[in-house]
Design a protein around this motif. Structure first.
Motif, PDB file in Angstrom:
ATOM      1  N   GLU A  36       0.822  -1.210   0.000  1.00 37.44           N
ATOM      2  CA  GLU A  36       0.000   0.000   0.000  1.00 37.44           C
ATOM      3  C   GLU A  36       0.864   1.272   0.000  1.00 37.44           C
ATOM      4  O   GLU A  36       0.743   2.124  -0.861  1.00 37.44           O
ATOM      5  CB  GLU A  36      -0.890  -0.005   1.252  1.00 37.44           C
ATOM      6  N   TYR A  37       1.766   1.388   0.964  1.00 40.90           N
ATOM      7  CA  TYR A  37       2.510   2.648   1.082  1.00 40.90           C
ATOM      8  C   TYR A  37       3.678   2.730   0.114  1.00 40.90           C
ATOM      9  O   TYR A  37       4.170   3.812  -0.168  1.00 40.90           O
ATOM     10  CB  TYR A  37       2.963   2.934   2.523  1.00 40.90           C
ATOM     11  N   GLY A  42       6.042   5.424  -2.332  1.00 39.68           N
ATOM     12  CA  GLY A  42       7.376   4.948  -2.688  1.00 39.68           C
ATOM     13  C   GLY A  42       8.317   4.833  -1.510  1.00 39.68           C
ATOM     14  O   GLY A  42       9.530   4.951  -1.656  1.00 39.68           O
ATOM     15  N   LEU A  43       7.750   4.599  -0.327  1.00 39.83           N
ATOM     16  CA  LEU A  43       8.587   4.472   0.869  1.00 39.83           C
ATOM     17  C   LEU A  43       9.003   3.017   1.093  1.00 39.83           C
ATOM     18  O   LEU A  43       8.248   2.097   0.818  1.00 39.83           O
ATOM     19  CB  LEU A  43       7.821   4.942   2.104  1.00 39.83           C
ATOM     20  N   THR A  44      10.208   2.832   1.600  1.00 42.47           N
ATOM     21  CA  THR A  44      10.625   1.503   2.039  1.00 42.47           C
ATOM     22  C   THR A  44      10.103   1.295   3.458  1.00 42.47           C
ATOM     23  O   THR A  44       9.628   2.231   4.101  1.00 42.47           O
ATOM     24  CB  THR A  44      12.147   1.379   2.061  1.00 42.47           C
ATOM     25  N   THR A  50      10.306   5.232  10.153  1.00 46.11           N
ATOM     26  CA  THR A  50      10.965   6.441  10.631  1.00 46.11           C
ATOM     27  C   THR A  50      10.036   7.633  10.488  1.00 46.11           C
ATOM     28  O   THR A  50       9.858   8.428  11.418  1.00 46.11           O
ATOM     29  CB  THR A  50      12.253   6.673   9.824  1.00 46.11           C
ATOM     30  N   PHE A  51       9.444   7.722   9.325  1.00 53.47           N
ATOM     31  CA  PHE A  51       8.523   8.819   9.041  1.00 53.47           C
ATOM     32  C   PHE A  51       7.353   8.813  10.019  1.00 53.47           C
ATOM     33  O   PHE A  51       7.011   9.850  10.627  1.00 53.47           O
ATOM     34  CB  PHE A  51       8.018   8.676   7.605  1.00 53.47           C
ATOM     35  N   ALA A  52       6.769   7.638  10.209  1.00 56.12           N
ATOM     36  CA  ALA A  52       5.626   7.523  11.124  1.00 56.12           C
ATOM     37  C   ALA A  52       6.026   7.892  12.552  1.00 56.12           C
ATOM     38  O   ALA A  52       5.241   8.513  13.283  1.00 56.12           O
ATOM     39  CB  ALA A  52       5.067   6.105  11.085  1.00 56.12           C
ATOM     40  N   ASP A 115      -2.215  11.856   5.536  1.00 55.15           N
ATOM     41  CA  ASP A 115      -2.716  10.831   4.632  1.00 55.15           C
ATOM     42  C   ASP A 115      -2.282   9.442   5.089  1.00 55.15           C
ATOM     43  O   ASP A 115      -3.075   8.508   5.123  1.00 55.15           O
ATOM     44  CB  ASP A 115      -2.205  11.115   3.211  1.00 55.15           C
ATOM     45  N   LEU A 116      -1.021   9.348   5.475  1.00 49.19           N
ATOM     46  CA  LEU A 116      -0.476   8.077   5.941  1.00 49.19           C
ATOM     47  C   LEU A 116      -1.261   7.530   7.132  1.00 49.19           C
ATOM     48  O   LEU A 116      -1.582   6.338   7.200  1.00 49.19           O
ATOM     49  CB  LEU A 116       0.993   8.267   6.317  1.00 49.19           C
TER      50      LEU A 116
END
Lengths: 152, 152
Positions: A36-37, A42-44, A50-52, A115-116
DNA sequence: AAATTGTGGTTGCACATGTAACCATCTATT
DNA sequence: AATAGATGGTTACATGTGCAACCACAATTT
């Protein structure tokens, strides 16, 4: 006589081995979510995490990310770099300890994060529905137990 | 009013996110177990799995291993090579279809496998004890549900 | 039976990852 | 205040991994 619960000591049936089953279940769910993400942003995996984590805490250092969501520090270091390059994350030097970098989301990053969060919640909701509320409750309780076990 | 079950829509608490928790739990268990067989036999995860699968079936091809315990075929290919080099596994060409290689354990391999089965059963047993029989039952039922979900 | 397509398995290459060594800075000891 | 040790973070290197291309062979089509 019913011997269905007696374990054959000579052979290990992988598909009945608890750590294996747990690993498979986790892997399947993670993969489905990652799909999905990955498609969307385009995130690994380490980048998503890390982002979350930065989004969750608002301001946080790389080391604290490692502590909160166990990852090797090189993974975090590289993920931060990637997120910075996308301009979703910015660094600020700590004024009193110049080793520390405080990480936070940029304005763009915040929009994406919103959005995430939504995508994640929808996914979780759908997943729970798909296995059924009751079994989801069991899963939660089992996870509680496992987590307790590893805290001790 | 108790709002402990109301989800804040703006922030995702990673440590409460189901896929994340499942992944963490699985990862911790797998790591702890991997530690055991890495120390004992020096096997990597794909090697352990490949070895265990061959042991379980007696004779099996690489492709069948991929199907039974989902792994990329290059992983299996490399694992088989490593296991062959250790002389724990041997190949036999299929007489009617020369593309196929039937894999089985050597005598040494069988001895090691016996030990591996024992180590695995002891580990599982201890793990179940450590989280408690009741919670282990919940876990089993939850895993059933997840597996059902992914079969559909 | 020749040509095409499919399948089991391996290999080359690019990318992800873990380990260890490293740099810069801070803290503690003297 | 000088030195030794600890800590946040990055980088070089070796290893693991996935993808795509590949080889050998088998099955299918013509």
């Amino acid at each position: 006589m019913d011997d269905s619960n007696i374990k054959n000591a000579d052979i290990l049936a992988l598909e009945k081995f608890l750590p294996y089953r747990l690993n498979q279940a986790s892997e399947k769910v993670s993969q489905k979510f990652a799909q999905e993400y990955k498609k969307r942003y385009g995130l690994t995996r380490p980048e998503w995490r890390t982002f979350a984590t930065i989004g969750q805490f608002g301001t946080i250092t790389a080391r604290e990310i490692c502590n909160h969501s166990p990852m090797h520090k090189t993974k975090v270091s590289r993920a931060v770099f990637a997120l910075e390059k996308r301009r979703w994350v910015k660094r600020t030097q700590d004024p009193t300890d110049r080793r520390l970098e405080h990480l936070e989301l940029t304005t763009t990053g915040q929009a994406t994060y919103k959005d995430l969060v939504n995508v994640a919640n929808v996914f979780e909701e759908k997943f729970i529905q798909s296995i059924g509320d009751q079994d989801a409750q069991l899963l939660l309780r089992a996870l509680d137990a496992i987590e307790r076990r590893f805290e001790a």
